[in-house]
Design a protein around this motif. Structure first.
Motif, mmCIF file in Angstrom:
data_model
loop_
_atom_site.group_PDB
_atom_site.id
_atom_site.type_symbol
_atom_site.label_atom_id
_atom_site.label_comp_id
_atom_site.label_asym_id
_atom_site.label_seq_id
_atom_site.Cartn_x
_atom_site.Cartn_y
_atom_site.Cartn_z
ATOM 1 N N SER A 123 1.104 -0.891 -0.235
ATOM 2 C CA SER A 123 0.433 0.566 -0.231
ATOM 3 C C SER A 123 0.658 1.631 0.048
ATOM 4 N N GLY A 124 1.771 0.873 0.766
ATOM 5 C CA GLY A 124 2.826 2.804 0.539
ATOM 6 C C GLY A 124 2.989 2.904 -0.972
ATOM 7 N N PHE A 125 3.093 1.709 -1.678
ATOM 8 C CA PHE A 125 3.623 1.820 -3.152
ATOM 9 C C PHE A 125 2.206 2.056 -4.689
ATOM 10 N N ALA A 126 1.513 2.144 -3.494
ATOM 11 C CA ALA A 126 -0.371 2.158 -4.241
ATOM 12 C C ALA A 126 -0.212 3.491 -5.098
ATOM 13 N N GLY A 127 0.161 4.908 -4.355
ATOM 14 C CA GLY A 127 0.567 6.090 -5.411
ATOM 15 C C GLY A 127 -1.100 6.732 -5.677
ATOM 16 N N ASP A 128 -1.807 5.839 -5.208
ATOM 17 C CA ASP A 128 -3.168 7.037 -5.402
ATOM 18 C C ASP A 128 -4.155 6.812 -4.410
ATOM 19 N N PHE A 139 -1.676 -3.551 -10.962
ATOM 20 C CA PHE A 139 -0.190 -3.243 -9.945
ATOM 21 C C PHE A 139 -0.029 -4.787 -9.216
ATOM 22 N N GLY A 140 -0.281 -5.341 -8.950
ATOM 23 C CA GLY A 140 -0.472 -7.151 -8.463
ATOM 24 C C GLY A 140 -0.396 -7.761 -9.244
#
Length: 328
Positions: free
Chosen positions: A30-35, A185-186
């Motif tokens: 989640s720290g790299f989710a972006g939005d 993303f995953g």
């Protein structure tokens, strides 16, 4: 009866590593989710099951306390700091999951807590496993170390390795449970994390073999153990095949298999010791009367009930999640 409780302890730990592993991995990712929308879907994918996943850690702790009390008393002072760090991380992420959807301006704070708490919990678990694998200073069934045995380069590397592994599990879960942007993303994360995880795990395995002649001798004596690394290699190839062919269920199942094989390899490397090279299973086991008494409660009813609850939860909440089904 000792073998029964050892099997239950191993099963509980493996269930925790796999189930809480993927939701901790989602938290790290989640720290790299972006939005915000993507992060909302990521949280929604674990929201029905994340709290139940932690039950397995409680079961494992209770089993260790009841069936192997000397080991419980020995490990607790050895791991005060990593356990405290893990609990702080688990609390932070739990609060963040509940609070983040109640605010708009302050949501970034809870997003940071969700990411940082997941990262801290995963890293501390890995560091504790690394310290355990190194062996702990024990005299007369008492821990005689400083409590900082987990802070060695090997243990810290194990912490990083578990973060990567949990991230791989989390990526597989997102690819399996979501659609559209989050699924993509995953999918991308699986490809990036697979080889980093395998490299980190290979370093851990090789270092353990080289630094512990007893482990090397056990593997040399019991050649059947080499089935485990072969199974791990096949699982890795299965992950790569599933990723390349968009067989996302296969990819996730093979990741679970990789974790199970790694767990069994760790356990097999040290048996019959339950604390490596210091305390054997026979020395650590509670009296037979205590183990039998526990069986009629924890063994006969509690474990089947938790297994049943877990199956029902995953059965009820099967299927895909999307932005229209966020946590509330």
């Amino acid at each position: 009866m000792t073998c029964f409780w050892l099997a239950e302890l191993a099963f509980s730990l493996l269930m925790y590593v796999v189930l809480d592993g993927f939701d901790l991995g989602v938290g790290v990712l989640s720290g790299f989710a972006g939005d915000t929308q993507r992060r909302d879907v990521m949280v929604a994918s674990i929201s029905p099951v994340w709290d139940g996943n932690g039950t397995w850690l409680v079961i494992a702790g209770a089993t260790l306390f009841g069936a192997f009390p000397d080991v419980y008393a020995l490990l607790l002072p050895a791991f005060y700091l990593p356990l405290a760090g893990m609990l702080i991380g688990l609390i932070a992420r739990g609060v963040a999951i509940e609070f983040r959807h109640k605010t708009v301006r302050g949501r970034w704070i809870w997003n940071v807590c969700f990411f940082a708490g997941s990262l801290l919990a995963a890293f501390m678990q890995g560091a504790a496993v690394g310290a355990y694998a190194q062996g702990l200073p024990v005299q007369n069934m008492e821990f005689v170390g400083t409590g900082l045995e987990w802070a060695t380069p090997f243990s810290l590397w194990c912490g990083l390795s578990l973060v990567l592994g949990y991230g791989l599990l989390g990526a597989g879960w997102l690819a399996l449970k979501t659609e559209g942007d989050v699924q993509a993303f995953g999918y991308v994360a699986i490809g990036r994390l697979l080889w980093m995880t395998l490299l980190a795990e290979a370093v851990v395995f090789a270092t353990t073999i080289v630094s512990h002649p007893q482990v090397a001798a056990r593997w040399h004596e019991h050649r059947a153990l080499y089935v485990l690394p072969v199974a791990g290699l096949l699982a890795s190839l299965g992950i790569a095949y599933g990723h390349r062919n968009h067989a996302l269920r296969l990819s996730f199942c093979m990741t679970v298999l990789l974790f199970a094989v790694s767990f069994l390899a760790l356990a097999a490397s040290f048996l019959p010791y339950i604390v490596p090279f210091s305390v054997t299973l026979r020395e650590a086991a509670a009296p037979a009367s205590s183990q039998t008494f526990m069986f009629w409660g924890a063994g006969l009813f509690v474990m089947p009930m938790v297994v049943g609850y877990t199956w029902v939860a995953y059965r009820v909440f099967r299927g895909k999640v999307d932005a229209a089904h966020t946590y509330h």
